[in-house]
Scaffold this motif. Structure first.
Motif: not given
Lengths: 507, 507
Positions: A457-465
């Protein structure tokens, strides 16, 4: 050796003649000479985690084995890639515009044909292959203005304030380009929500402006708190001149839908502090929570009275990529520009004209969104069914995501009131935080990489936002089908529990 | 007054409450605060003369009268707007991709269907509505690499060096963005031909780089003279660091086709001076003169031997907008990037990813151009006829334009060897030059405005492209139909003769 003599030499002789002094030729463009503002850009939605996902996909394709059979890309709001079907009517109109010979085909509805004919009449040589005027095809701009008037219950919209764009991203970059001055750019402050959609931080880096963060209130469903706006503004004034405030409503990645009161407060604040308002409203059709409603910044500004409506500079952005159409690949979008100085507007047109025009198929797709089948048209029933089906499923998936995630110990997810993402807060045990630090990565990056490698599963780390210090999140789309989403959320739950166990020393 | 109290007030009360001190609210974005680099941008192809043409068009539409019945826009290379018909096969493939239900239609050829199926298989969810990878759809990148290998007679092309773009303009801007450093940007020199296509000067202004002019040799068919390159480079080194050389071949606005020898010289020069080469080859299919041939910069570099081919950093740009397809509205294009530092390439991908991806319909159109019907396919005959018909007519119009213009006293036009423009030199009498000065405009702007107002013909003053001091030109496209072009050229002749008479005091 002069060039004119060169052609008489063989390739090999030329090669050795190239550097008689034997020095190696250095590259012109290296990491040292690269524009440092480009280096500073980060864009997590297609960042390292997504590159890793691509690697794993290729590995699986080449017969490699993993504990899972496919990578599920919940990193980006790409509806069709997740199986959402296009709206038939939209595609019919664009296909007719593309290949007008289809006008003779009885299998295309008349409602689609007259729209396509009207669009083509607005195109040079009646062809989608002509450049349009840089702000877009005139009749499409008029349709958009009419749509906005209807959406905003009669608030006037002037079609000459409408500019078609290559997706909303293009419009946002263009407007920021006007506002951020090159040479003293380090003095231009751009206020953005945190968490934000990283197009904003990327644009700010690229243009060397100052990013001014205002934090959304996670404890209050990611609402925008006016006191936080004041705090951020005052703090920023110490080192830059804040000139712009960006708002994303409904929120990306946070999924909140702003109340009318909140919007009034923001607009009053912008009015008082002379801020230019950029309102990213690409999720205006994506509102699921029964107690929420989309209010456009423009309508609220109008209702605040003429002093506001005639003075606050506001640009609102929309897109074909989201809503119920999800037509990302068409790169369609528009912006409505309110109260812009007429001379500046001429400069905007000039800037747009250098890029010639937005793609015509995207403009045509935008036209269908603002000018959909009406109840008296034959195509209305199917169109309405398809639209309701997409939006109904999204509402269901928003609820499902929130419920399943909130049942996991160590995960807390605000309601997904709108847009197409959940941005749950995740507890990461101190031992995992330490391990991430030792690896030189953000703790939620470690978490997401592990999730990807163990479950696909590919999700984006919160640190990117962006997020408050010592809080961790990830963004996932709610776009997979209900069946797939159920599986996905189950895997996230199992992964999270085992991750907690592992790093809490409970195993 | 705090925002939260606001909502209890009526709109009128709010308006008056807005500014209790009675001061007028100033705009945030004015000509004074606008990014000065945006202010500096000029783009003549859609500049003041085109705005004026639009005004006249509206005036005519509203029933106004002029000595002509229509405005002929010969200002921009917009083939379909001038009546060129789309290539049927290209549109069939894009329509099939747009509305895959057409795969069942017997009226679409199988050759088009298999191409559309293949493209869709490369798209997320098999839909043109998905985002592609930021560099473009993989199978299209592979088709482009195969096309380049064939075009260049076996010179290898790696598909991972291919990046789809939103028209060539987007690619050119992106590469310049990497090369021009923000803070010390005023030290980065970008060498461009004069006359040039004003995208280059506009991009240089926007990025605050230094424009380094090298003059093409009008007396020698607009050829590039290596000595002039050296002169320009050495002069520029006094005040900036030239890092890039841009070449347009075939030339825009000048229509020359560079010889292999000339390209070798440029590449040798770039090699010696460590310059990054940007080769704008969007007119590669538009070569008309029997003694001319398109040589790609890449192929020539290869033939210069491994020392060159393994070191000179070169980007070549192509587009769907020109050639025989003229599909400007699709905003399709690609660039091939040679010898770029791998780390920089990763930065390029990151920068592209912020804008997500080029429009998918444009990518599909590009695929047809690089992967056209083959002789053994049923569609070959029609495709070939349509292609030859467009290119044959362009060749005829190139010749016609040169001949008619050169028969006018005071006009001298180099042969239109390629591309789609004539850039004739015009004699402007001293009295007209004085009058223009008094009006604060360039003499050729005065000329073109008069031409527009008296004949309805819209062409672009040479000053918008750059020219040697005290020489005057205009750029016109050769795109109108032969009948229309004949009329247009006749009108230009009559106008020119009467203009000369008027300002030479012969009346």
């Amino acid at each position: 050796m002069c060039g004119s003599a060169m052609r008489f030499l063989t390739a090999e002789a030329k090669a050795s003649a190239g550097r008689l002094d034997g020095k190696m030729r250095e590259k012109t463009l290296t990491m040292d000479t690269l524009n440092p503002q480009v280096k500073a850009v980060e864009y997590a939605v297609r960042g390292p985690i997504v590159l890793k996902a691509g690697e794993i996909e290729r590995y699986l394709e080449e017969g490699g084995t993993k504990p899972f059979s496919e990578v599920i890309k919940a990193n980006i709001g790409d509806a069709h890639a997740m199986g959402q079907q296009p709206i038939t009517f939209l595609r019919q109109v664009v296909a007719l515009c593309t290949f007008p010979e289809l006008m003779d085909s009885p299998s295309f509805p008349e409602d689609a044909k007259w729209r396509a004919r009207r669009i083509l009449q607005g195109c040079g040589g009646h062809s989608l292959g002509s450049y349009s005027a840089s702000p877009g095809v005139e009749c499409i701009r008029k349709d958009i203005a009419a749509y906005i008037e209807q959406r905003d219950e009669g608030v006037p919209s002037d079609w000459e304030n409408i500019y078609l764009t290559t997706g909303a991203s293009d419009g946002i970059m263009t407007i920021l380009r006007l506002l951020v001055s090159g040479k003293d750019s380090s003095r231009t402050g751009v206020m953005i929500p945190i968490p934000q959609y990283p197009l904003y931080s990327a644009a700010i880096s690229e243009m060397d402006a100052v990013q001014v963060n205002y934090y959304l209130d996670e404890d209050n469903c990611w609402a925008l708190d006016i006191n936080e706006l004041h705090r951020a503004y005052q703090a920023a004034k110490q080192h830059c001149q804040p000139r712009v405030i960006c708002i994303i409503n409904p929120g990306n990645p946070t999924g909140q839908v702003q109340s009318k009161k909140c919007i009034e407060e923001v607009l009053h604040f912008a009015y008082e502090e002379n801020l230019f308002v950029m309102s990213d409203e690409v999720y205006q059709d994506n509102v699921y929570a029964p107690d929420c409603q989309f209010h456009s910044f423009k309508k609220v500004l109008y209702e605040m009275g003429p002093e506001y409506f005639s003075s606050v500079e506001l640009v609102s952005f929309h897109s074909t990529s989201k809503g119920y159409t999800g037509e990302c690949g068409f790169r369609g979008g528009y912006m409505e520009v309110i109260n812009m100085d007429p001379e500046v507007k001429a400069q905007l047109v000039k800037l747009l004209s250098v890029r010639l025009c937005p793609p015509l198929a995207g403009q045509a797709a935008m036209d269908v969104i603002v000018n959909p089948p009406q109840p008296e048209e034959h195509t209305f029933k199917q169109f309405h069914q398809e639209k309701s089906s997409v939006l109904g499923a999204l509402a269901e998936k928003a609820k499902l995501t929130e419920q399943i995630l909130n049942a996991v110990p160590g995960i807390k997810c605000n309601p997904v009131q709108g847009a197409m993402y959940a941005f749950p807060r995740i507890f990461i045990p101190p031992k995992a935080v330490e391990e991430a630090k030792a690896l030189g990565m953000q703790p939620d990056m470690l978490y997401c990489l592990r999730l990807l490698e163990e479950t696909g599963i590919c999700v984006v780390p919160g640190s990117g936002f962006g997020q408050k210090d010592r809080t961790y999140h990830f963004r996932m789309t709610i776009l997979p089908s209900i069946e797939k989403l159920n599986v996905l959320l189950g895997k996230v739950r199992d992964f999270h529990i085992s991750f907690l166990k592992e790093y809490s020393g409970l195993e």
